[in-house]
Design an enzyme around this catalytic site. Structure first.
Site, PDB file in Angstrom:
ATOM      1  N   PHE A 106       0.924  -2.812   4.091  1.00  0.00           N
ATOM      2  CA  PHE A 106       0.891  -1.338   4.028  1.00  0.00           C
ATOM      3  C   PHE A 106       1.485  -0.712   5.293  1.00  0.00           C
ATOM      4  O   PHE A 106       0.915   0.209   5.879  1.00  0.00           O
ATOM      5  CB  PHE A 106      -0.538  -0.825   3.826  1.00  0.00           C
ATOM      6  CG  PHE A 106      -1.039  -0.857   2.406  1.00  0.00           C
ATOM      7  CD1 PHE A 106      -0.238  -1.259   1.365  1.00  0.00           C
ATOM      8  CD2 PHE A 106      -2.340  -0.460   2.124  1.00  0.00           C
ATOM      9  CE1 PHE A 106      -0.708  -1.290   0.063  1.00  0.00           C
ATOM     10  CE2 PHE A 106      -2.826  -0.479   0.824  1.00  0.00           C
ATOM     11  CZ  PHE A 106      -2.009  -0.897  -0.208  1.00  0.00           C
ATOM     12  N   SER A 150      -3.126  -4.757  -3.576  1.00  0.00           N
ATOM     13  CA  SER A 150      -2.264  -5.461  -2.631  1.00  0.00           C
ATOM     14  C   SER A 150      -3.047  -6.609  -2.008  1.00  0.00           C
ATOM     15  O   SER A 150      -4.187  -6.426  -1.566  1.00  0.00           O
ATOM     16  CB  SER A 150      -1.791  -4.513  -1.524  1.00  0.00           C
ATOM     17  OG  SER A 150      -1.161  -5.245  -0.494  1.00  0.00           O
ATOM     18  N   ASN A 196       0.411  -6.090  -9.632  1.00  0.00           N
ATOM     19  CA  ASN A 196       0.888  -6.277  -8.276  1.00  0.00           C
ATOM     20  C   ASN A 196       1.380  -7.717  -8.101  1.00  0.00           C
ATOM     21  O   ASN A 196       1.513  -8.456  -9.072  1.00  0.00           O
ATOM     22  CB  ASN A 196      -0.251  -5.949  -7.293  1.00  0.00           C
ATOM     23  CG  ASN A 196       0.254  -5.302  -6.010  1.00  0.00           C
ATOM     24  OD1 ASN A 196       1.214  -5.771  -5.409  1.00  0.00           O
ATOM     25  ND2 ASN A 196      -0.394  -4.229  -5.585  1.00  0.00           N
ATOM     26  N   LYS A 198      -3.590   0.501 -10.319  1.00  0.00           N
ATOM     27  CA  LYS A 198      -2.737  -0.682 -10.240  1.00  0.00           C
ATOM     28  C   LYS A 198      -3.592  -1.899  -9.925  1.00  0.00           C
ATOM     29  O   LYS A 198      -4.342  -1.910  -8.941  1.00  0.00           O
ATOM     30  CB  LYS A 198      -1.664  -0.510  -9.169  1.00  0.00           C
ATOM     31  CG  LYS A 198      -0.637  -1.657  -9.142  1.00  0.00           C
ATOM     32  CD  LYS A 198       0.545  -1.315  -8.254  1.00  0.00           C
ATOM     33  CE  LYS A 198       1.633  -2.386  -8.329  1.00  0.00           C
ATOM     34  NZ  LYS A 198       2.832  -2.020  -7.562  1.00  0.00           N
ATOM     35  N   ASN A 215       6.004 -11.381   0.224  1.00  0.00           N
ATOM     36  CA  ASN A 215       5.842 -10.407   1.296  1.00  0.00           C
ATOM     37  C   ASN A 215       4.381 -10.321   1.722  1.00  0.00           C
ATOM     38  O   ASN A 215       3.471 -10.515   0.926  1.00  0.00           O
ATOM     39  CB  ASN A 215       6.370  -9.030   0.861  1.00  0.00           C
ATOM     40  CG  ASN A 215       5.289  -8.151   0.267  1.00  0.00           C
ATOM     41  OD1 ASN A 215       4.530  -7.492   0.998  1.00  0.00           O
ATOM     42  ND2 ASN A 215       5.197  -8.140  -1.065  1.00  0.00           N
ATOM     43  N   ASN A 257      -2.337  -7.988   0.805  1.00  0.00           N
ATOM     44  CA  ASN A 257      -1.965  -8.097   2.215  1.00  0.00           C
ATOM     45  C   ASN A 257      -2.774  -7.213   3.157  1.00  0.00           C
ATOM     46  O   ASN A 257      -2.493  -7.173   4.355  1.00  0.00           O
ATOM     47  CB  ASN A 257      -0.469  -7.780   2.367  1.00  0.00           C
ATOM     48  CG  ASN A 257       0.388  -8.729   1.561  1.00  0.00           C
ATOM     49  OD1 ASN A 257       0.182  -9.940   1.593  1.00  0.00           O
ATOM     50  ND2 ASN A 257       1.327  -8.190   0.798  1.00  0.00           N
ATOM     51  N   THR A 258      -3.759  -6.501   2.629  1.00  0.00           N
ATOM     52  CA  THR A 258      -4.714  -5.766   3.453  1.00  0.00           C
ATOM     53  C   THR A 258      -6.074  -6.409   3.234  1.00  0.00           C
ATOM     54  O   THR A 258      -6.601  -6.362   2.117  1.00  0.00           O
ATOM     55  CB  THR A 258      -4.765  -4.273   3.068  1.00  0.00           C
ATOM     56  OG1 THR A 258      -3.490  -3.681   3.348  1.00  0.00           O
ATOM     57  CG2 THR A 258      -5.846  -3.552   3.863  1.00  0.00           C
TER      58      THR A 258
END
Length: 364
Positions: A114, A173, A243, A214, A110, A175-176
């Site tokens: 966010f 994450s 993560n 995390k 994925n 993805n940011t």
């Protein structure tokens, strides 16, 4: 009942685009409450971060991003639910398609970014359930365009302290853009100092809300040394390991989809995330508990995480392939292990294999 539900719905959901299937699952949980799962055995009860969990299995962040269905998930047998990641302002996330099933690998990639309806919406949902009980953690994220990402976390703690069972500071994450930079020593030290100060300032109104960090499975061991040292020095209450990963194991069969950008989760993450649990466990030296997440799709995988050092576990991606009945199946397997080995609780085996795991070759 849950097994019958899985039998009917999983084939349908797997035919849909992954994100459309996810949205349909949320709508289903909102519209058609399932019967309450049977009561948990006291032997599965786990105490961590000052909280009493009826069982150690949690729904990981990413499923209920806007805190729409935590009570439905608790009814299904989860010991706790983590909602989010929640950002202060609404944001759409990355362009679709941004979620991909690696069917042959039982994995998911994925790059959601966010996507969030924002803090006000999630807060309204959580305020509506106040007084219902159950452990509901709040996973905090920063807006992509924020000029002060640490300030975003501070703001969210002030907003959600009255309704959160615990907080998770998500700086891992992939993805940011730039978010994982907050795991670097100087940035992390400043971040934790500010968020813990915010948590302590909210104590008068909300009581003591545990704060967890995390982390990414892609940290080097030197970086992990720094992260654990700072987490211990600043007094966090626990860590979540881990993560999703940017790595692509050579064992992946879905080679075409593996080229998609984003974080990999599900079964291909099991060995790496478990190794990181063990590495973190030996470094914390019992200073605080860990939540293990990544690749848990069976009782055996759950047990592996616990023996690596996790007091609690979380899952999400495996539900795509095995359905909600997986929760009860894992609990049954964990209880069988306790009975077979003559132990009274899972706490007796937390970290039992950590030293052995850290001595093995690095998973590839």
């Amino acid at each position: 009942m849950i097994r019958a539900f899985d039998h009917l719905t999983l084939p349908l959901l797997r035919k849909l685009d992954p994100e459309d299937a996810h949205r349909l699952a949320i709508k289903g949980l909102r519209s058609f409450p399932m019967p309450r799962a049977k009561a948990d055995s006291p032997r599965l009860a786990t105490r961590a971060f000052g909280l009493d969990f009826p069982n150690p299995i949690g729904m990981a962040a990413g499923f209920d991003k806007n805190a729409e269905v935590p009570d439905a998930l608790l009814r299904l047998g989860f010991g706790y639910v983590e909602v989010g990641s929640i950002t202060p302002l609404p944001q759409p996330g990355n362009p679709r398609p941004r979620m991909f099933r690696l069917e042959e690998d039982a994995g998911v990639i994925n790059r959601m970014g966010f996507n969030s309806e924002g803090a006000e919406v999630a807060l309204r949902h959580l305020n509506a359930r106040r007084g219902r009980g159950g452990i509901v953690g709040v996973n905090l994220g920063a807006n992509k365009e924020s000029e002060d990402r640490t300030g975003d976390y501070v703001k969210l703690i002030g907003m959600f302290a009255p309704v959160a069972s615990y907080f998770t500071v998500n700086v891992s994450s992939p993805n940011t853009p730039g978010l994982r930079n907050l795991q670097q020593a100087s940035a992390l030290d400043d971040l934790l100092a500010r968020v813990i100060d915010a948590r302590n300032r909210a104590r008068t109104e909300a009581g003591a809300v545990p704060l967890l960090l995390k982390i990414s499975p892609d940290l080097t061991l030197s970086e992990l040394d720094d992260v654990v040292h700072i987490a211990r020095a600043r007094g966090v209450d626990g860590m979540i390991v881990s993560n999703t990963t940017l790595a692509r194991p050579d064992t992946l069969r879905e080679r075409g989809l593996a080229l998609e950008q984003g974080g990999l989760s599900g079964r291909p993450l099991l060995r790496l995330s478990t190794r990181m649990v063990a590495e973190t466990y030996v470094r914390t030296e019992g200073a605080f508990p860990l939540i293990g997440v990544g690749g848990i799709d069976s009782g055996g995988a759950a047990l592996m995480k616990i023996r690596a050092g996790a007091s609690l576990i979380q899952l999400y991606s495996s539900l795509v392939y095995k359905g909600l009945g997986l929760v009860e199946a894992i609990k049954t397997d964990l209880l069988s292990t306790l009975r077979r080995t003559g132990r009274e609780s899972l706490s007796e085996i937390v970290g039992a294999d950590a030293a052995m795991i850290t001595a093995e070759d690095w998973p590839v």
